[in-house]
Design a protein around this motif. Sequence first.
Motif, mmCIF file in Angstrom:
data_model
loop_
_atom_site.group_PDB
_atom_site.id
_atom_site.type_symbol
_atom_site.label_atom_id
_atom_site.label_comp_id
_atom_site.label_asym_id
_atom_site.label_seq_id
_atom_site.Cartn_x
_atom_site.Cartn_y
_atom_site.Cartn_z
ATOM 1 N N LYS A 155 31.701 56.432 50.000
ATOM 2 C CA LYS A 155 32.421 55.619 50.979
ATOM 3 C C LYS A 155 31.789 54.240 51.127
ATOM 4 O O LYS A 155 32.476 53.254 51.390
ATOM 5 N N THR A 156 30.479 54.161 50.940
ATOM 6 C CA THR A 156 29.759 52.884 50.977
ATOM 7 C C THR A 156 28.915 52.758 49.724
ATOM 8 O O THR A 156 28.136 53.670 49.410
ATOM 9 N N VAL A 157 29.066 51.654 49.001
ATOM 10 C CA VAL A 157 28.287 51.413 47.780
ATOM 11 C C VAL A 157 27.796 49.971 47.793
ATOM 12 O O VAL A 157 28.311 49.122 48.522
ATOM 13 N N SER A 158 26.787 49.706 46.963
ATOM 14 C CA SER A 158 26.238 48.353 46.832
ATOM 15 C C SER A 158 26.163 47.975 45.367
ATOM 16 O O SER A 158 26.030 48.840 44.501
ATOM 17 N N ALA A 159 26.228 46.669 45.105
ATOM 18 C CA ALA A 159 26.178 46.189 43.722
ATOM 19 C C ALA A 159 25.663 44.761 43.702
ATOM 20 O O ALA A 159 25.723 44.039 44.706
ATOM 21 N N GLU A 160 25.136 44.358 42.535
ATOM 22 C CA GLU A 160 24.732 42.977 42.296
ATOM 23 C C GLU A 160 25.548 42.441 41.128
ATOM 24 O O GLU A 160 25.743 43.139 40.138
ATOM 25 N N PHE A 161 26.002 41.208 41.233
ATOM 26 C CA PHE A 161 26.782 40.583 40.174
ATOM 27 C C PHE A 161 25.936 39.509 39.503
ATOM 28 O O PHE A 161 25.349 38.671 40.176
ATOM 29 N N GLN A 162 25.886 39.541 38.170
ATOM 30 C CA GLN A 162 24.976 38.688 37.431
ATOM 31 C C GLN A 162 25.640 37.462 36.818
ATOM 32 O O GLN A 162 24.970 36.679 36.143
ATOM 33 N N GLU A 163 26.928 37.292 37.017
ATOM 34 C CA GLU A 163 27.626 36.118 36.515
ATOM 35 C C GLU A 163 28.417 35.464 37.638
ATOM 36 O O GLU A 163 28.923 36.147 38.536
ATOM 37 N N ALA A 164 28.507 34.143 37.566
ATOM 38 C CA ALA A 164 29.296 33.406 38.539
ATOM 39 C C ALA A 164 30.749 33.364 38.066
ATOM 40 O O ALA A 164 31.088 32.641 37.130
ATOM 41 N N LYS A 165 31.601 34.159 38.696
ATOM 42 C CA LYS A 165 33.023 34.194 38.350
ATOM 43 C C LYS A 165 33.761 35.012 39.405
ATOM 44 O O LYS A 165 33.159 35.520 40.357
ATOM 45 N N THR A 166 35.070 35.156 39.223
ATOM 46 C CA THR A 166 35.879 35.964 40.133
ATOM 47 C C THR A 166 36.025 37.369 39.566
ATOM 48 O O THR A 166 36.461 37.542 38.423
ATOM 49 N N TYR A 167 35.640 38.371 40.341
ATOM 50 C CA TYR A 167 35.746 39.773 39.943
ATOM 51 C C TYR A 167 36.894 40.428 40.706
ATOM 52 O O TYR A 167 37.158 40.083 41.861
ATOM 53 N N THR A 168 37.564 41.381 40.047
ATOM 54 C CA THR A 168 38.550 42.217 40.732
ATOM 55 C C THR A 168 37.918 43.580 40.984
ATOM 56 O O THR A 168 37.572 44.300 40.048
ATOM 57 N N VAL A 169 37.734 43.908 42.252
ATOM 58 C CA VAL A 169 37.120 45.180 42.643
ATOM 59 C C VAL A 169 38.233 46.120 43.098
ATOM 60 O O VAL A 169 39.055 45.763 43.948
ATOM 61 N N ALA A 170 38.264 47.318 42.513
ATOM 62 C CA ALA A 170 39.321 48.291 42.829
ATOM 63 C C ALA A 170 38.699 49.551 43.432
ATOM 64 O O ALA A 170 37.739 50.098 42.903
ATOM 65 N N LEU A 171 39.278 50.004 44.529
ATOM 66 C CA LEU A 171 38.876 51.254 45.186
ATOM 67 C C LEU A 171 39.972 52.284 44.984
ATOM 68 O O LEU A 171 41.145 52.022 45.266
ATOM 69 N N THR A 172 39.583 53.474 44.502
ATOM 70 C CA THR A 172 40.517 54.594 44.367
ATOM 71 C C THR A 172 40.114 55.689 45.345
ATOM 72 O O THR A 172 38.982 56.183 45.306
ATOM 73 N N VAL A 173 41.036 56.069 46.224
ATOM 74 C CA VAL A 173 40.799 57.141 47.189
ATOM 75 C C VAL A 173 41.696 58.318 46.810
ATOM 76 O O VAL A 173 42.899 58.149 46.603
ATOM 77 N N SER A 174 41.096 59.512 46.712
ATOM 78 C CA SER A 174 41.842 60.698 46.293
ATOM 79 C C SER A 174 41.615 61.851 47.257
ATOM 80 O O SER A 174 40.501 62.034 47.769
ATOM 81 N N ASP A 175 42.688 62.635 47.473
ATOM 82 C CA ASP A 175 42.551 63.865 48.264
ATOM 83 C C ASP A 175 42.567 65.097 47.362
ATOM 84 O O ASP A 175 42.695 66.227 47.841
ATOM 85 N N GLY A 176 42.455 64.879 46.061
ATOM 86 C CA GLY A 176 42.488 65.971 45.097
ATOM 87 C C GLY A 176 43.848 66.183 44.477
ATOM 88 O O GLY A 176 43.961 66.797 43.410
ATOM 89 N N ASN A 177 44.888 65.673 45.117
ATOM 90 C CA ASN A 177 46.254 65.802 44.609
ATOM 91 C C ASN A 177 46.924 64.456 44.373
ATOM 92 O O ASN A 177 47.783 64.326 43.512
ATOM 93 N N CYS A 178 46.519 63.480 45.145
ATOM 94 C CA CYS A 178 47.178 62.181 45.084
ATOM 95 C C CYS A 178 46.137 61.078 45.202
ATOM 96 O O CYS A 178 45.183 61.195 45.979
ATOM 97 N N ASN A 179 46.301 60.014 44.401
ATOM 98 C CA ASN A 179 45.382 58.880 44.431
ATOM 99 C C ASN A 179 46.062 57.660 45.037
ATOM 100 O O ASN A 179 47.246 57.416 44.814
ATOM 101 N N LYS A 180 45.291 56.894 45.782
ATOM 102 C CA LYS A 180 45.765 55.619 46.318
ATOM 103 C C LYS A 180 44.746 54.548 45.929
ATOM 104 O O LYS A 180 43.540 54.734 46.129
#
Length: 199
Positions: A76-101
């Motif tokens: 539910k909570t994560v951390s990261a470091e980015f090593q390049e100066a640019k625009t990143y697209t970050v995607a979160l997938t939430v699943s209940d085991g049957n359906c993903n959003k």
Amino acid sequence: VTDEQGLTDTVTHTVNVEKVNVANTCPANVDFTFSPNTPIVGEVVTFTASATDAENNALTYSWNLDSDAAPEAAGKTVSAEFQEAKTYTVALTVSDGNCNKIVSKSIIVSKSELEVTSINCFNTVVVDHPQSCSVEVKANNFPVSFATAKLYYINGQYLGSCQTSLSGKCQVKFTETSIGMKKVTATAEKQGYLSDISK
């Protein structure tokens, strides 16, 4: 059934109990935040997810942090470091085991900015004798190695340059040719960083 005279009678019926499949509801209100909102290269960015589920199913969270096809983190909570100066697209997938959003956001990572934090020179210099000034360079309050520091008199006259060590410091050596009170300033440059050029 028993009547007043104690006579009884029994009727038996068969009841069929069937399982009814109730349509599963996908996770709802899927969203995430990140901090800081304007990160720089090498800075730790914390991502926090939120979501609800109508059936109260256990939810899983997976993160694609670098715009590729594979998730790099889970939770539910994560951390990261980015090593390049640019625009990143970050995607979160939430699943209940049957359906993903899935929800995606763009995060702009900027270059770290160099800063000349100190200049120390000899207090007294003899004309036509070597002079040495120590220059310290940092970014985000951390020493920066292999940065090029250039030393100038306050009037813009160039005196020399040096490359910083692991401590973020280096020495510029030059020979003074005239007497008087002199003031010096410095700039710093390194590939992948915003330069300090406010000499």
